[in-house]
Design a protein around this motif. Structure first.
Motif, PDB file in Angstrom:
ATOM      1  N   GLU A  41       0.899  -1.082  -0.014  1.00  0.00           N
ATOM      2  CA  GLU A  41      -0.104   0.017  -0.111  1.00  0.00           C
ATOM      3  C   GLU A  41       0.847   1.276   0.074  1.00  0.00           C
ATOM      4  OE1 GLU A  41      -3.396   0.543  -0.202  1.00  0.00           O
ATOM      5  OE2 GLU A  41      -3.473  -1.603  -0.786  1.00  0.00           O
ATOM      6  N   LYS A  42       2.036   1.257   0.765  1.00  0.00           N
ATOM      7  CA  LYS A  42       2.745   2.290   0.940  1.00  0.00           C
ATOM      8  C   LYS A  42       3.613   2.289  -0.534  1.00  0.00           C
ATOM      9  CE  LYS A  42       4.173   2.025   5.628  1.00  0.00           C
ATOM     10  NZ  LYS A  42       5.252   1.723   6.604  1.00  0.00           N
ATOM     11  N   MET A  43       3.897   1.430  -1.403  1.00  0.00           N
ATOM     12  CA  MET A  43       4.388   1.517  -2.648  1.00  0.00           C
ATOM     13  C   MET A  43       3.293   2.381  -3.468  1.00  0.00           C
ATOM     14  SD  MET A  43       6.377  -2.162  -3.216  1.00  0.00           S
ATOM     15  CE  MET A  43       6.929  -1.351  -4.728  1.00  0.00           C
ATOM     16  N   LEU A  44       2.188   1.916  -3.468  1.00  0.00           N
ATOM     17  CA  LEU A  44       0.844   2.456  -4.296  1.00  0.00           C
ATOM     18  C   LEU A  44       0.718   3.690  -3.999  1.00  0.00           C
ATOM     19  CD1 LEU A  44      -1.703  -0.612  -4.214  1.00  0.00           C
ATOM     20  CD2 LEU A  44      -0.188   0.080  -6.176  1.00  0.00           C
ATOM     21  N   GLU A  45       0.939   4.194  -2.839  1.00  0.00           N
ATOM     22  CA  GLU A  45       0.820   5.476  -2.373  1.00  0.00           C
ATOM     23  C   GLU A  45       1.836   6.421  -2.911  1.00  0.00           C
ATOM     24  OE1 GLU A  45       0.780   5.700   1.808  1.00  0.00           O
ATOM     25  OE2 GLU A  45      -1.101   4.742   2.046  1.00  0.00           O
ATOM     26  N   PHE A  85       4.557  -6.387 -16.099  1.00  0.00           N
ATOM     27  CA  PHE A  85       3.757  -6.702 -15.202  1.00  0.00           C
ATOM     28  C   PHE A  85       3.442  -8.420 -15.325  1.00  0.00           C
ATOM     29  CE2 PHE A  85       0.362  -7.722 -12.437  1.00  0.00           C
ATOM     30  CZ  PHE A  85       0.637  -7.155 -11.236  1.00  0.00           C
ATOM     31  N   ILE A  86       2.814  -8.471 -16.704  1.00  0.00           N
ATOM     32  CA  ILE A  86       2.694  -9.956 -17.043  1.00  0.00           C
ATOM     33  C   ILE A  86       3.792 -10.869 -16.952  1.00  0.00           C
ATOM     34  CG2 ILE A  86       2.067 -11.492 -18.794  1.00  0.00           C
ATOM     35  CD1 ILE A  86       0.236  -8.990 -19.956  1.00  0.00           C
ATOM     36  N   ARG A  87       4.920 -10.322 -17.261  1.00  0.00           N
ATOM     37  CA  ARG A  87       6.234 -11.133 -17.340  1.00  0.00           C
ATOM     38  C   ARG A  87       6.441 -11.381 -15.728  1.00  0.00           C
ATOM     39  NH1 ARG A  87      12.113 -11.066 -16.903  1.00  0.00           N
ATOM     40  NH2 ARG A  87      13.199 -12.809 -18.225  1.00  0.00           N
ATOM     41  N   GLU A 174      -4.739 -19.780  -6.392  1.00  0.00           N
ATOM     42  CA  GLU A 174      -6.054 -19.058  -6.853  1.00  0.00           C
ATOM     43  C   GLU A 174      -6.224 -17.693  -6.304  1.00  0.00           C
ATOM     44  OE1 GLU A 174      -8.739 -17.962  -9.503  1.00  0.00           O
ATOM     45  OE2 GLU A 174      -7.464 -19.934  -9.777  1.00  0.00           O
ATOM     46  N   GLU A 175      -5.791 -17.839  -4.828  1.00  0.00           N
ATOM     47  CA  GLU A 175      -5.664 -16.553  -4.010  1.00  0.00           C
ATOM     48  C   GLU A 175      -4.570 -15.579  -4.403  1.00  0.00           C
ATOM     49  OE1 GLU A 175      -5.107 -15.320   0.671  1.00  0.00           O
ATOM     50  OE2 GLU A 175      -5.662 -17.283   0.287  1.00  0.00           O
ATOM     51  N   ALA A 176      -3.387 -16.443  -4.790  1.00  0.00           N
ATOM     52  CA  ALA A 176      -2.129 -15.360  -5.008  1.00  0.00           C
ATOM     53  C   ALA A 176      -2.483 -14.934  -6.361  1.00  0.00           C
ATOM     54  CB  ALA A 176      -1.012 -16.222  -5.497  1.00  0.00           C
ATOM     55  N   ARG A 177      -3.441 -15.621  -7.388  1.00  0.00           N
ATOM     56  CA  ARG A 177      -3.624 -14.889  -8.680  1.00  0.00           C
ATOM     57  C   ARG A 177      -4.474 -13.660  -8.560  1.00  0.00           C
ATOM     58  NH1 ARG A 177      -4.594 -19.587 -10.930  1.00  0.00           N
ATOM     59  NH2 ARG A 177      -2.627 -19.825 -11.707  1.00  0.00           N
ATOM     60  N   HIS A 178      -5.579 -13.856  -7.533  1.00  0.00           N
ATOM     61  CA  HIS A 178      -6.494 -12.727  -7.353  1.00  0.00           C
ATOM     62  C   HIS A 178      -5.571 -11.498  -6.633  1.00  0.00           C
ATOM     63  CE1 HIS A 178      -9.994 -14.533  -8.307  1.00  0.00           C
ATOM     64  NE2 HIS A 178      -9.952 -15.368  -7.447  1.00  0.00           N
ATOM     65  N   ASN A 185      -4.425  -4.158 -10.984  1.00  0.00           N
ATOM     66  CA  ASN A 185      -5.441  -3.067 -11.375  1.00  0.00           C
ATOM     67  C   ASN A 185      -5.311  -1.771 -10.471  1.00  0.00           C
ATOM     68  OD1 ASN A 185      -6.993  -4.848 -12.890  1.00  0.00           O
ATOM     69  ND2 ASN A 185      -8.111  -5.484 -11.367  1.00  0.00           N
ATOM     70  N   ALA A 186      -4.835  -1.902  -9.294  1.00  0.00           N
ATOM     71  CA  ALA A 186      -4.491  -0.748  -8.503  1.00  0.00           C
ATOM     72  C   ALA A 186      -3.414   0.039  -8.919  1.00  0.00           C
ATOM     73  CB  ALA A 186      -4.097  -1.188  -7.030  1.00  0.00           C
ATOM     74  N   LEU A 187      -2.251  -0.759  -9.465  1.00  0.00           N
ATOM     75  CA  LEU A 187      -1.112   0.026  -9.997  1.00  0.00           C
ATOM     76  C   LEU A 187      -1.484   0.721 -11.202  1.00  0.00           C
ATOM     77  CD1 LEU A 187       2.044   0.480  -9.749  1.00  0.00           C
ATOM     78  CD2 LEU A 187       2.425  -1.424 -11.241  1.00  0.00           C
ATOM     79  N   GLU A 188      -2.098   0.160 -12.301  1.00  0.00           N
ATOM     80  CA  GLU A 188      -2.674   0.768 -13.596  1.00  0.00           C
ATOM     81  C   GLU A 188      -3.535   1.888 -13.407  1.00  0.00           C
ATOM     82  OE1 GLU A 188      -4.744  -0.462 -17.839  1.00  0.00           O
ATOM     83  OE2 GLU A 188      -4.472  -1.677 -16.233  1.00  0.00           O
ATOM     84  N   ILE A 189      -4.366   1.842 -12.424  1.00  0.00           N
ATOM     85  CA  ILE A 189      -5.148   2.892 -12.220  1.00  0.00           C
ATOM     86  C   ILE A 189      -4.387   4.111 -11.488  1.00  0.00           C
ATOM     87  CG2 ILE A 189      -7.090   3.711 -10.394  1.00  0.00           C
ATOM     88  CD1 ILE A 189      -8.477   1.131 -10.859  1.00  0.00           C
ATOM     89  N   LEU A 190      -3.372   3.927 -10.408  1.00  0.00           N
ATOM     90  CA  LEU A 190      -2.695   5.242  -9.953  1.00  0.00           C
ATOM     91  C   LEU A 190      -1.897   5.584 -10.767  1.00  0.00           C
ATOM     92  CD1 LEU A 190      -2.425   3.566  -6.310  1.00  0.00           C
ATOM     93  CD2 LEU A 190      -3.558   5.358  -6.974  1.00  0.00           C
TER      94      LEU A 190
END
Length: 204
Positions: A41-45, A85-87, A174-178, A185-190
């Motif tokens: 979260e700090k990174m995203l901020e 990001f995909i890689r 599956e949880e890690a994939r989510h 999504n958060a990184l792209e938006i920010l």
């Protein structure tokens, strides 16, 4: 020994299954321990404030797999943030998926080997009846039936036993994939938000 020759491959795949299951569970425990959602979260901020260097400095100190993905993505975002990001996420998710094919094979093969033991045991039983003297062949008959039942029981037991860690590991993957998708999504938006924000607003 009483389960017949089929018990040897059943024993081998059970050892393989135990080894893989223990290693994978230890891997998941270690990854869960390394998770630092507050740091992410700090990174995203920092990204929202256009402080990419600050985000990288925070992320490089962490063992969190999401932080590692974001560090790689932000380092290469000038070239192609999406591809970076995909890689990075592909490499990290591949680590979660390791060994799953082996466990799947163990779960599938064990009852089939047990069924094979059933067939060989019954073949031995009916083969002993060919002599006509049922009384003399009683030991062979009961031995063949025991071989069939022991092999079947062991095969089913192994399949059921390893089904639990397999499903747990699948759920964690599956949880890690989510978690990765949410970070993407958060990184792209920010990033887009920071690019459209006036310079003075980004630093305020």
């Amino acid at each position: 020994k009483k389960g017949g020759p089929v018990m040897w491959p059943i024993l081998i795949i059970s050892f393989v299954g135990v080894t893989v299951a223990v290693e994978r569970i230890l891997f998941v425990i270690r990854e869960n321990k390394n998770r630092e959602p507050e740091l992410v979260e700090k990174m995203l901020e920092c990204v929202e404030r256009r402080d990419i260097d600050g985000a990288l400095a925070i992320g490089r100190k962490s063992k969190d797999f999401i932080a590692r993905i974001m560090v790689y993505t932000l380092t290469n975002k000038e070239y192609s943030m999406t591809n970076a990001f995909i890689r990075a996420s592909g490499q990290e998710l591949a680590r979660f998926g390791q060994g799953m094919a082996v466990l799947d094979t163990v779960i599938t093969a064990a009852p089939l080997l047990g069924l094979l033991g059933t067939v060989t045991g019954m073949m031995r039983t009916f083969g002993s009846l060919g002599g006509g003297d049922v009384t003399a062949a009683t030991g062979t008959i009961t031995g063949g039936v025991a071989e069939a039942l022991i092999a079947t029981m062991c095969g089913i037991f192994i399949a059921v036993t390893f089904l639990f860690p397999y499903n747990y590991l699948n759920a964690r993957t599956e949880e890690a994939r989510h978690e990765v998708a949410d970070a993407s999504n958060a990184l792209e938006i920010l990033v887009k938000k920071s690019e459209t924000m006036p310079p003075f607003a980004a630093h305020s």
